[in-house]
Design a protein around this motif. Structure first.
Motif, PDB file in Angstrom:
ATOM      1  N   VAL A  25       0.859  -1.179   0.000  1.00  0.00           N
ATOM      2  CA  VAL A  25       0.000   0.000   0.000  1.00  0.00           C
ATOM      3  C   VAL A  25       0.895   1.228   0.000  1.00  0.00           C
ATOM      4  CG1 VAL A  25      -1.947  -1.138   1.126  1.00  0.00           C
ATOM      5  CG2 VAL A  25      -0.204  -0.045   2.530  1.00  0.00           C
ATOM      6  N   TYR A  26       0.298   2.379  -0.206  1.00  0.00           N
ATOM      7  CA  TYR A  26       1.079   3.607  -0.329  1.00  0.00           C
ATOM      8  C   TYR A  26       0.636   4.626   0.698  1.00  0.00           C
ATOM      9  CZ  TYR A  26       2.835   1.364  -4.415  1.00  0.00           C
ATOM     10  OH  TYR A  26       3.448   0.458  -5.231  1.00  0.00           O
ATOM     11  N   ILE A  27       1.634   5.265   1.295  1.00  0.00           N
ATOM     12  CA  ILE A  27       1.389   6.297   2.296  1.00  0.00           C
ATOM     13  C   ILE A  27       2.150   7.557   1.903  1.00  0.00           C
ATOM     14  CG2 ILE A  27       0.995   4.656   4.176  1.00  0.00           C
ATOM     15  CD1 ILE A  27       3.884   5.281   5.119  1.00  0.00           C
ATOM     16  N   THR A  28       1.751   8.674   2.476  1.00  0.00           N
ATOM     17  CA  THR A  28       2.468   9.928   2.272  1.00  0.00           C
ATOM     18  C   THR A  28       3.136  10.327   3.586  1.00  0.00           C
ATOM     19  OG1 THR A  28       0.532  11.246   2.828  1.00  0.00           O
ATOM     20  CG2 THR A  28       0.827  10.681   0.497  1.00  0.00           C
ATOM     21  N   LYS A  29       3.997  11.304   3.522  1.00  0.00           N
ATOM     22  CA  LYS A  29       4.705  11.740   4.730  1.00  0.00           C
ATOM     23  C   LYS A  29       3.768  12.324   5.785  1.00  0.00           C
ATOM     24  CE  LYS A  29       9.281  12.706   2.908  1.00  0.00           C
ATOM     25  NZ  LYS A  29      10.326  13.715   2.718  1.00  0.00           N
ATOM     26  N   THR A  30       2.713  12.982   5.345  1.00  0.00           N
ATOM     27  CA  THR A  30       1.859  13.675   6.306  1.00  0.00           C
ATOM     28  C   THR A  30       0.494  13.024   6.524  1.00  0.00           C
ATOM     29  OG1 THR A  30       1.025  15.110   4.550  1.00  0.00           O
ATOM     30  CG2 THR A  30       2.920  15.906   5.810  1.00  0.00           C
ATOM     31  N   GLY A  31       0.099  12.104   5.665  1.00  0.00           N
ATOM     32  CA  GLY A  31      -1.233  11.512   5.768  1.00  0.00           C
ATOM     33  C   GLY A  31      -1.346  10.432   6.833  1.00  0.00           C
ATOM     34  N   ALA A  46       4.375   9.422  -2.698  1.00  0.00           N
ATOM     35  CA  ALA A  46       3.837   8.346  -1.866  1.00  0.00           C
ATOM     36  C   ALA A  46       4.882   7.240  -1.802  1.00  0.00           C
ATOM     37  CB  ALA A  46       2.535   7.827  -2.443  1.00  0.00           C
ATOM     38  N   TYR A  47       4.933   6.552  -0.685  1.00  0.00           N
ATOM     39  CA  TYR A  47       5.917   5.512  -0.454  1.00  0.00           C
ATOM     40  C   TYR A  47       5.218   4.183  -0.226  1.00  0.00           C
ATOM     41  CZ  TYR A  47       8.538   9.740   0.365  1.00  0.00           C
ATOM     42  OH  TYR A  47       9.098  10.975   0.213  1.00  0.00           O
ATOM     43  N   GLY A  48       5.712   3.143  -0.879  1.00  0.00           N
ATOM     44  CA  GLY A  48       5.130   1.824  -0.728  1.00  0.00           C
ATOM     45  C   GLY A  48       5.624   1.126   0.527  1.00  0.00           C
ATOM     46  N   ILE A  49       4.707   0.575   1.303  1.00  0.00           N
ATOM     47  CA  ILE A  49       5.037  -0.249   2.462  1.00  0.00           C
ATOM     48  C   ILE A  49       4.050  -1.415   2.504  1.00  0.00           C
ATOM     49  CG2 ILE A  49       5.990   1.692   3.800  1.00  0.00           C
ATOM     50  CD1 ILE A  49       3.475   1.596   5.542  1.00  0.00           C
ATOM     51  N   SER A  50       4.347  -2.392   3.309  1.00  0.00           N
ATOM     52  CA  SER A  50       3.443  -3.535   3.400  1.00  0.00           C
ATOM     53  C   SER A  50       2.161  -3.129   4.131  1.00  0.00           C
ATOM     54  CB  SER A  50       4.108  -4.702   4.117  1.00  0.00           C
ATOM     55  OG  SER A  50       4.255  -4.421   5.492  1.00  0.00           O
ATOM     56  N   SER A  52       0.555  -4.833   6.336  1.00  0.00           N
ATOM     57  CA  SER A  52       0.659  -5.125   7.770  1.00  0.00           C
ATOM     58  C   SER A  52       1.447  -4.044   8.502  1.00  0.00           C
ATOM     59  CB  SER A  52       1.270  -6.506   8.006  1.00  0.00           C
ATOM     60  OG  SER A  52       2.548  -6.588   7.421  1.00  0.00           O
ATOM     61  N   GLU A  53       2.494  -3.525   7.868  1.00  0.00           N
ATOM     62  CA  GLU A  53       3.281  -2.454   8.493  1.00  0.00           C
ATOM     63  C   GLU A  53       2.460  -1.172   8.602  1.00  0.00           C
ATOM     64  OE1 GLU A  53       7.512  -0.037   7.970  1.00  0.00           O
ATOM     65  OE2 GLU A  53       6.968  -1.560   6.501  1.00  0.00           O
ATOM     66  N   ALA A  54       1.684  -0.867   7.571  1.00  0.00           N
ATOM     67  CA  ALA A  54       0.833   0.334   7.604  1.00  0.00           C
ATOM     68  C   ALA A  54      -0.173   0.248   8.742  1.00  0.00           C
ATOM     69  CB  ALA A  54       0.114   0.508   6.265  1.00  0.00           C
ATOM     70  N   GLU A  55      -0.795  -0.909   8.886  1.00  0.00           N
ATOM     71  CA  GLU A  55      -1.772  -1.083   9.968  1.00  0.00           C
ATOM     72  C   GLU A  55      -1.097  -1.032  11.334  1.00  0.00           C
ATOM     73  OE1 GLU A  55      -3.571  -4.748   8.701  1.00  0.00           O
ATOM     74  OE2 GLU A  55      -5.174  -3.675   7.644  1.00  0.00           O
ATOM     75  N   TYR A  56       0.076  -1.621  11.440  1.00  0.00           N
ATOM     76  CA  TYR A  56       0.823  -1.602  12.697  1.00  0.00           C
ATOM     77  C   TYR A  56       1.159  -0.167  13.110  1.00  0.00           C
ATOM     78  CZ  TYR A  56       4.602  -2.322  16.041  1.00  0.00           C
ATOM     79  OH  TYR A  56       5.396  -2.279  17.152  1.00  0.00           O
ATOM     80  N   LYS A  57       1.479   0.662  12.118  1.00  0.00           N
ATOM     81  CA  LYS A  57       1.843   2.054  12.393  1.00  0.00           C
ATOM     82  C   LYS A  57       0.626   2.954  12.597  1.00  0.00           C
ATOM     83  CE  LYS A  57       6.350   2.075  10.198  1.00  0.00           C
ATOM     84  NZ  LYS A  57       7.222   2.708   9.196  1.00  0.00           N
ATOM     85  N   GLY A  58      -0.571   2.385  12.513  1.00  0.00           N
ATOM     86  CA  GLY A  58      -1.774   3.161  12.797  1.00  0.00           C
ATOM     87  C   GLY A  58      -2.467   3.770  11.597  1.00  0.00           C
ATOM     88  N   TYR A  59      -2.001   3.481  10.394  1.00  0.00           N
ATOM     89  CA  TYR A  59      -2.668   3.990   9.203  1.00  0.00           C
ATOM     90  C   TYR A  59      -3.986   3.246   9.006  1.00  0.00           C
ATOM     91  CZ  TYR A  59       1.643   6.391   7.890  1.00  0.00           C
ATOM     92  OH  TYR A  59       2.734   7.215   7.876  1.00  0.00           O
ATOM     93  N   THR A  60      -4.956   3.931   8.450  1.00  0.00           N
ATOM     94  CA  THR A  60      -6.256   3.328   8.155  1.00  0.00           C
ATOM     95  C   THR A  60      -6.505   3.418   6.646  1.00  0.00           C
ATOM     96  OG1 THR A  60      -7.361   5.438   8.611  1.00  0.00           O
ATOM     97  CG2 THR A  60      -7.215   3.856  10.436  1.00  0.00           C
ATOM     98  N   PRO A  61      -7.411   2.590   6.110  1.00  0.00           N
ATOM     99  CA  PRO A  61      -7.626   2.598   4.659  1.00  0.00           C
ATOM    100  C   PRO A  61      -8.318   3.865   4.167  1.00  0.00           C
ATOM    101  CG  PRO A  61      -9.092   1.026   5.722  1.00  0.00           C
ATOM    102  CD  PRO A  61      -8.178   1.541   6.781  1.00  0.00           C
ATOM    103  N   CYS A  62      -7.933   4.282   2.999  1.00  0.00           N
ATOM    104  CA  CYS A  62      -8.553   5.429   2.330  1.00  0.00           C
ATOM    105  C   CYS A  62      -9.991   5.052   1.966  1.00  0.00           C
ATOM    106  CB  CYS A  62      -7.750   5.772   1.084  1.00  0.00           C
ATOM    107  SG  CYS A  62      -8.513   6.996   0.010  1.00  0.00           S
ATOM    108  N   LYS A  63     -10.928   5.965   2.189  1.00  0.00           N
ATOM    109  CA  LYS A  63     -12.331   5.700   1.852  1.00  0.00           C
ATOM    110  C   LYS A  63     -12.628   5.893   0.379  1.00  0.00           C
ATOM    111  CE  LYS A  63     -14.017   6.681   6.455  1.00  0.00           C
ATOM    112  NZ  LYS A  63     -14.812   7.529   7.320  1.00  0.00           N
ATOM    113  N   VAL A  64     -11.716   6.528  -0.343  1.00  0.00           N
ATOM    114  CA  VAL A  64     -11.916   6.752  -1.770  1.00  0.00           C
ATOM    115  C   VAL A  64     -11.468   5.541  -2.585  1.00  0.00           C
ATOM    116  CG1 VAL A  64     -11.261   8.199  -3.747  1.00  0.00           C
ATOM    117  CG2 VAL A  64     -11.728   9.251  -1.527  1.00  0.00           C
ATOM    118  N   CYS A  65     -10.229   5.093  -2.379  1.00  0.00           N
ATOM    119  CA  CYS A  65      -9.708   3.982  -3.200  1.00  0.00           C
ATOM    120  C   CYS A  65      -9.958   2.618  -2.579  1.00  0.00           C
ATOM    121  CB  CYS A  65      -8.228   4.173  -3.485  1.00  0.00           C
ATOM    122  SG  CYS A  65      -7.118   4.084  -2.034  1.00  0.00           S
ATOM    123  N   LYS A  66     -10.327   2.571  -1.314  1.00  0.00           N
ATOM    124  CA  LYS A  66     -10.691   1.338  -0.606  1.00  0.00           C
ATOM    125  C   LYS A  66      -9.684   0.197  -0.802  1.00  0.00           C
ATOM    126  CE  LYS A  66     -15.558   2.391  -0.868  1.00  0.00           C
ATOM    127  NZ  LYS A  66     -15.863   3.332  -1.899  1.00  0.00           N
TER     128      LYS A  66
END
Length: 68
Positions: A25-31, A46-50, A52-66
């Motif tokens: 999945v992809y994350i941004t520095k500030t999102g 945007a930076y690609g990460i796994s 599981s790592e995104a969820e571990y770091k507290g990121y949640t799924p985007c409601k637009v791209c799901k």
């Protein structure tokens, strides 16, 4: 027997590669959301990460791209 082992090894590598690629999945520095690669809401880099790592770091799924 050696050909079967080699085939199984190659098959395992291919399946593993596909699983890994599907879980990026992809994350941004500030999102605080994670996205698919071409999500229209991503602004800037945007930076690609796994997943599981995104969820571990507290990121949640985007409601637009799901993603996933």
């Amino acid at each position: 027997m050696k050909k079967i082992i080699t085939f199984m090894t190659i098959l395992t590598i291919i399946i593993s590669s596909n699983v890994i690629a599907e879980n990026i999945v992809y994350i941004t520095k500030t999102g605080k959301k994670y996205h698919i690669k071409n999500c229209r809401t991503i602004k800037g880099e945007a930076y690609g990460i796994s997943l599981s790592e995104a969820e571990y770091k507290g990121y949640t799924p985007c409601k637009v791209c799901k993603p996933y």
